[in-house]
Design a protein around this motif. Structure first.
Motif, PDB file in Angstrom:
ATOM      1  N   PRO A  95      56.623  51.884  45.252  1.00 21.54           N
ATOM      2  CA  PRO A  95      57.275  51.967  43.751  1.00 21.54           C
ATOM      3  C   PRO A  95      56.618  50.526  43.182  1.00 21.54           C
ATOM      4  O   PRO A  95      56.826  49.712  43.960  1.00 21.54           O
ATOM      5  CB  PRO A  95      58.611  52.229  43.729  1.00 21.54           C
ATOM      6  N   THR A  96      56.336  50.756  41.771  1.00 22.20           N
ATOM      7  CA  THR A  96      55.675  49.645  41.451  1.00 22.20           C
ATOM      8  C   THR A  96      56.777  48.397  41.218  1.00 22.20           C
ATOM      9  O   THR A  96      56.219  47.245  41.395  1.00 22.20           O
ATOM     10  CB  THR A  96      55.084  50.040  40.047  1.00 22.20           C
ATOM     11  N   GLU A  97      57.898  48.586  41.146  1.00 25.37           N
ATOM     12  CA  GLU A  97      59.127  47.688  40.840  1.00 25.37           C
ATOM     13  C   GLU A  97      59.275  46.978  42.125  1.00 25.37           C
ATOM     14  O   GLU A  97      59.714  45.855  41.839  1.00 25.37           O
ATOM     15  CB  GLU A  97      60.418  48.381  40.405  1.00 25.37           C
ATOM     16  N   SER A  98      58.615  47.334  43.289  1.00 22.58           N
ATOM     17  CA  SER A  98      58.741  46.756  44.536  1.00 22.58           C
ATOM     18  C   SER A  98      57.603  45.908  44.982  1.00 22.58           C
ATOM     19  O   SER A  98      57.701  45.221  45.989  1.00 22.58           O
ATOM     20  CB  SER A  98      59.259  47.559  45.552  1.00 22.58           C
ATOM     21  N   VAL A  99      56.640  45.945  44.280  1.00 22.53           N
ATOM     22  CA  VAL A  99      55.325  45.013  44.297  1.00 22.53           C
ATOM     23  C   VAL A  99      55.744  43.573  44.048  1.00 22.53           C
ATOM     24  O   VAL A  99      56.294  43.136  43.483  1.00 22.53           O
ATOM     25  CB  VAL A  99      54.257  45.341  43.496  1.00 22.53           C
ATOM     26  N   THR A 100      55.426  42.771  45.069  1.00 21.19           N
ATOM     27  CA  THR A 100      55.463  41.589  45.188  1.00 21.19           C
ATOM     28  C   THR A 100      54.329  40.643  44.633  1.00 21.19           C
ATOM     29  O   THR A 100      53.423  41.080  44.078  1.00 21.19           O
ATOM     30  CB  THR A 100      55.589  40.780  46.701  1.00 21.19           C
ATOM     31  N   ASP A 101      54.571  39.272  44.093  1.00 20.63           N
ATOM     32  CA  ASP A 101      53.640  38.436  43.456  1.00 20.63           C
ATOM     33  C   ASP A 101      52.596  38.310  44.549  1.00 20.63           C
ATOM     34  O   ASP A 101      51.241  38.440  44.305  1.00 20.63           O
ATOM     35  CB  ASP A 101      54.283  36.981  43.397  1.00 20.63           C
ATOM     36  N   ASP A 102      52.653  38.373  45.844  1.00 23.81           N
ATOM     37  CA  ASP A 102      51.737  38.162  46.867  1.00 23.81           C
ATOM     38  C   ASP A 102      50.831  39.546  46.995  1.00 23.81           C
ATOM     39  O   ASP A 102      49.374  39.261  47.019  1.00 23.81           O
ATOM     40  CB  ASP A 102      52.225  37.870  48.191  1.00 23.81           C
ATOM     41  N   ASP A 103      51.618  40.609  46.692  1.00 25.87           N
ATOM     42  CA  ASP A 103      50.592  41.993  46.674  1.00 25.87           C
ATOM     43  C   ASP A 103      49.847  42.024  45.488  1.00 25.87           C
ATOM     44  O   ASP A 103      48.680  42.155  45.512  1.00 25.87           O
ATOM     45  CB  ASP A 103      51.646  43.056  46.350  1.00 25.87           C
ATOM     46  N   PHE A 104      50.166  41.289  44.200  1.00 30.21           N
ATOM     47  CA  PHE A 104      49.455  41.496  43.011  1.00 30.21           C
ATOM     48  C   PHE A 104      48.375  40.450  43.057  1.00 30.21           C
ATOM     49  O   PHE A 104      47.324  40.948  42.856  1.00 30.21           O
ATOM     50  CB  PHE A 104      50.458  40.901  42.032  1.00 30.21           C
ATOM     51  N   ASP A 105      48.600  39.157  43.604  1.00 28.50           N
ATOM     52  CA  ASP A 105      47.661  38.216  43.917  1.00 28.50           C
ATOM     53  C   ASP A 105      46.429  38.546  44.694  1.00 28.50           C
ATOM     54  O   ASP A 105      45.123  38.403  44.539  1.00 28.50           O
ATOM     55  CB  ASP A 105      48.162  36.833  44.376  1.00 28.50           C
ATOM     56  N   LEU A 106      46.825  39.337  45.879  1.00 24.16           N
ATOM     57  CA  LEU A 106      45.840  39.895  46.842  1.00 24.16           C
ATOM     58  C   LEU A 106      44.847  40.777  46.310  1.00 24.16           C
ATOM     59  O   LEU A 106      43.771  40.351  46.300  1.00 24.16           O
ATOM     60  CB  LEU A 106      46.769  40.553  47.945  1.00 24.16           C
ATOM     61  N   VAL A 107      45.329  41.763  45.424  1.00 25.87           N
ATOM     62  CA  VAL A 107      44.389  42.865  45.067  1.00 25.87           C
ATOM     63  C   VAL A 107      43.420  42.202  43.878  1.00 25.87           C
ATOM     64  O   VAL A 107      42.329  42.377  43.879  1.00 25.87           O
ATOM     65  CB  VAL A 107      44.813  44.043  44.637  1.00 25.87           C
ATOM     66  N   PHE A 108      44.103  41.484  42.959  1.00 26.59           N
ATOM     67  CA  PHE A 108      43.355  40.831  41.845  1.00 26.59           C
ATOM     68  C   PHE A 108      42.141  39.572  42.518  1.00 26.59           C
ATOM     69  O   PHE A 108      41.206  39.553  41.927  1.00 26.59           O
ATOM     70  CB  PHE A 108      44.149  40.304  40.851  1.00 26.59           C
ATOM     71  N   ASN A 109      42.692  38.810  43.647  1.00 27.30           N
ATOM     72  CA  ASN A 109      41.869  37.872  44.089  1.00 27.30           C
ATOM     73  C   ASN A 109      40.609  38.676  44.660  1.00 27.30           C
ATOM     74  O   ASN A 109      39.544  38.183  44.670  1.00 27.30           O
ATOM     75  CB  ASN A 109      42.689  36.983  44.801  1.00 27.30           C
ATOM     76  N   VAL A 110      40.968  39.648  45.857  1.00 25.12           N
ATOM     77  CA  VAL A 110      40.031  39.904  46.472  1.00 25.12           C
ATOM     78  C   VAL A 110      39.239  41.168  45.614  1.00 25.12           C
ATOM     79  O   VAL A 110      37.768  41.005  45.820  1.00 25.12           O
ATOM     80  CB  VAL A 110      40.517  40.717  47.918  1.00 25.12           C
ATOM     81  N   ASN A 111      39.550  41.753  44.713  1.00 19.83           N
ATOM     82  CA  ASN A 111      39.069  42.871  44.373  1.00 19.83           C
ATOM     83  C   ASN A 111      38.478  42.596  42.932  1.00 19.83           C
ATOM     84  O   ASN A 111      37.209  42.993  42.596  1.00 19.83           O
ATOM     85  CB  ASN A 111      39.980  44.276  43.795  1.00 19.83           C
ATOM     86  N   VAL A 112      38.863  41.648  42.185  1.00 15.84           N
ATOM     87  CA  VAL A 112      38.434  41.099  40.863  1.00 15.84           C
ATOM     88  C   VAL A 112      37.934  39.677  40.680  1.00 15.84           C
ATOM     89  O   VAL A 112      36.534  39.532  40.348  1.00 15.84           O
ATOM     90  CB  VAL A 112      39.551  41.176  39.835  1.00 15.84           C
ATOM     91  N   LYS A 113      38.562  38.764  41.412  1.00 14.49           N
ATOM     92  CA  LYS A 113      37.878  37.299  41.307  1.00 14.49           C
ATOM     93  C   LYS A 113      36.587  37.312  42.086  1.00 14.49           C
ATOM     94  O   LYS A 113      35.707  36.547  41.684  1.00 14.49           O
ATOM     95  CB  LYS A 113      38.764  36.386  42.227  1.00 14.49           C
ATOM     96  N   SER A 114      36.268  38.161  43.198  1.00 16.82           N
ATOM     97  CA  SER A 114      35.235  38.187  44.064  1.00 16.82           C
ATOM     98  C   SER A 114      34.025  38.488  43.294  1.00 16.82           C
ATOM     99  O   SER A 114      32.806  38.339  43.280  1.00 16.82           O
ATOM    100  CB  SER A 114      35.206  39.224  45.243  1.00 16.82           C
ATOM    101  N   ILE A 115      34.371  39.630  42.201  1.00 17.90           N
ATOM    102  CA  ILE A 115      33.326  39.909  41.145  1.00 17.90           C
ATOM    103  C   ILE A 115      33.043  38.831  40.210  1.00 17.90           C
ATOM    104  O   ILE A 115      31.779  38.870  39.959  1.00 17.90           O
ATOM    105  CB  ILE A 115      33.714  41.245  40.391  1.00 17.90           C
ATOM    106  N   TYR A 116      33.935  38.144  39.596  1.00 21.14           N
ATOM    107  CA  TYR A 116      33.637  36.910  39.023  1.00 21.14           C
ATOM    108  C   TYR A 116      32.797  35.950  39.594  1.00 21.14           C
ATOM    109  O   TYR A 116      31.600  35.435  39.123  1.00 21.14           O
ATOM    110  CB  TYR A 116      35.122  36.456  38.298  1.00 21.14           C
ATOM    111  N   LEU A 117      33.266  35.561  40.761  1.00 20.99           N
ATOM    112  CA  LEU A 117      32.522  34.535  41.558  1.00 20.99           C
ATOM    113  C   LEU A 117      31.068  35.009  41.785  1.00 20.99           C
ATOM    114  O   LEU A 117      30.047  34.267  41.667  1.00 20.99           O
ATOM    115  CB  LEU A 117      33.243  34.087  42.919  1.00 20.99           C
ATOM    116  N   SER A 118      30.755  36.287  42.411  1.00 24.76           N
ATOM    117  CA  SER A 118      29.804  36.577  42.610  1.00 24.76           C
ATOM    118  C   SER A 118      28.656  36.588  41.355  1.00 24.76           C
ATOM    119  O   SER A 118      27.291  36.085  41.387  1.00 24.76           O
ATOM    120  CB  SER A 118      29.417  38.271  43.279  1.00 24.76           C
ATOM    121  N   SER A 119      29.067  37.017  40.185  1.00 22.98           N
ATOM    122  CA  SER A 119      28.232  36.974  39.224  1.00 22.98           C
ATOM    123  C   SER A 119      27.960  35.743  38.531  1.00 22.98           C
ATOM    124  O   SER A 119      26.722  35.290  38.162  1.00 22.98           O
ATOM    125  CB  SER A 119      28.797  37.979  38.076  1.00 22.98           C
ATOM    126  N   ASN A 120      29.063  34.781  38.641  1.00 20.11           N
ATOM    127  CA  ASN A 120      28.956  33.368  38.132  1.00 20.11           C
ATOM    128  C   ASN A 120      28.049  32.629  39.198  1.00 20.11           C
ATOM    129  O   ASN A 120      27.486  31.458  38.683  1.00 20.11           O
ATOM    130  CB  ASN A 120      30.670  32.747  38.379  1.00 20.11           C
TER     131      ASN A 120
END
Length: 250
Positions: A95-120
């Motif tokens: 359930p989304t209300e049980s997602v932790t800060d660490d869960d959120f940071d994990l998916v955005f760092n690995v899935n999104v920040k990686s795209i930013y860094l590769s292009s940058n």
């Protein structure tokens, strides 16, 4: 016969297993020189050795590791043509209300920040060398037709697709293409997390029942799509989400 990627140099992140290993294998078969990037030295080095490819341990969330990958590709192969951003992760379906800060940071760092860094890090290389390039991001049907329980994973993959479209328009005048491949759930090291339970045929039934062609994506399916987008056959293709999903998003 000359391979479809003959003479091209590719970086494949997360190439030590799953979709990434399938992509690296297909690219080598089609004549590309491949640099596998993976956090797991055991898996990455093993796949690279089996394919006659190169391997470099890399954390895709770190700029310095992307700089090292570019240097390795240039030093080993003389340049770079293709970047496949395959490395990704998720948290356990819940359930989304049980997602932790660490869960959120994990998916955005690995899935999104990686795209930013590769292009940058890598786009300036292509521009400075007046060299056409092809970026292929492994996004997901989750960013197009999301299911419940993985809200922030879904959102991270939607961000990948949107960023790819934006950069496709921005860098088209430089002949740098950006495309996304969107698999549906398959059987990989992350499948049990997507399901929220053990990866068994019985537990996959609910997911597979929503796929008209009746099965999940395989590494071969994803690799074939990436090979097309990386090849000169797709020189006029940029900014697409190529759904490799058996009809799931229809």
């Amino acid at each position: 016969m000359v391979g479809r990627l003959e003479g091209k140099v590719a970086i494949v992140t997360g190439g030590g297993s799953g979709f990434g290993a399938g992509i690296a294998t297909k690219f080598v078969q089609e004549g590309a020189k491949v640099l596998i990037a993976d956090l797991s030295q055991e898996n990455g080095a093993k796949v690279a050795q089996s394919l006659g490819a190169e391997y470099l341990a890399a954390d895709v969330t770190k700029r310095s590791d992307w700089e090292a990958l570019l240097k390795k590709a240039v030093d080993s192969f003389g340049g770079l043509d293709i970047v496949v951003n395959n490395a990704g992760t998720t948290y356990k379906n819940k359930p989304t209300e049980s997602v932790t800060d660490d869960d959120f940071d994990l998916v955005f760092n690995v899935n999104v920040k990686s795209i930013y860094l590769s292009s940058n890090v890598l786009v300036p290389y292509f521009i400075e060398n007046n060299r056409p390039g092809s970026f292929i991001q492994i996004a997901s049907t989750a960013g197009i037709r999301p299911r419940p329980g993985l809200t922030w994973y879904n959102a991270s993959k939607a961000a990948v697709s949107n960023a790819s479209k934006t950069m496709a328009v921005e860098y088209a005048p430089k002949q740098i293409r950006f495309n996304a491949v969107c698999p549906v759930v398959g059987s990989t090291g992350l499948t049990h997390l997507f399901l929220g339970k053990a990866d068994t045929e019985e537990n996959r039934k609910g997911f597979v029942s929503t796929i008209p062609l009746g099965r999940g994506s395989t590494p071969k399916d994803v690799a074939n799509a990436c090979c097309y987008l990386a090849s000169d056959e797709a020189e006029f293709i940029t900014g697409v989400n190529l759904e490799v999903d058996g009809g799931r998003c229809v």
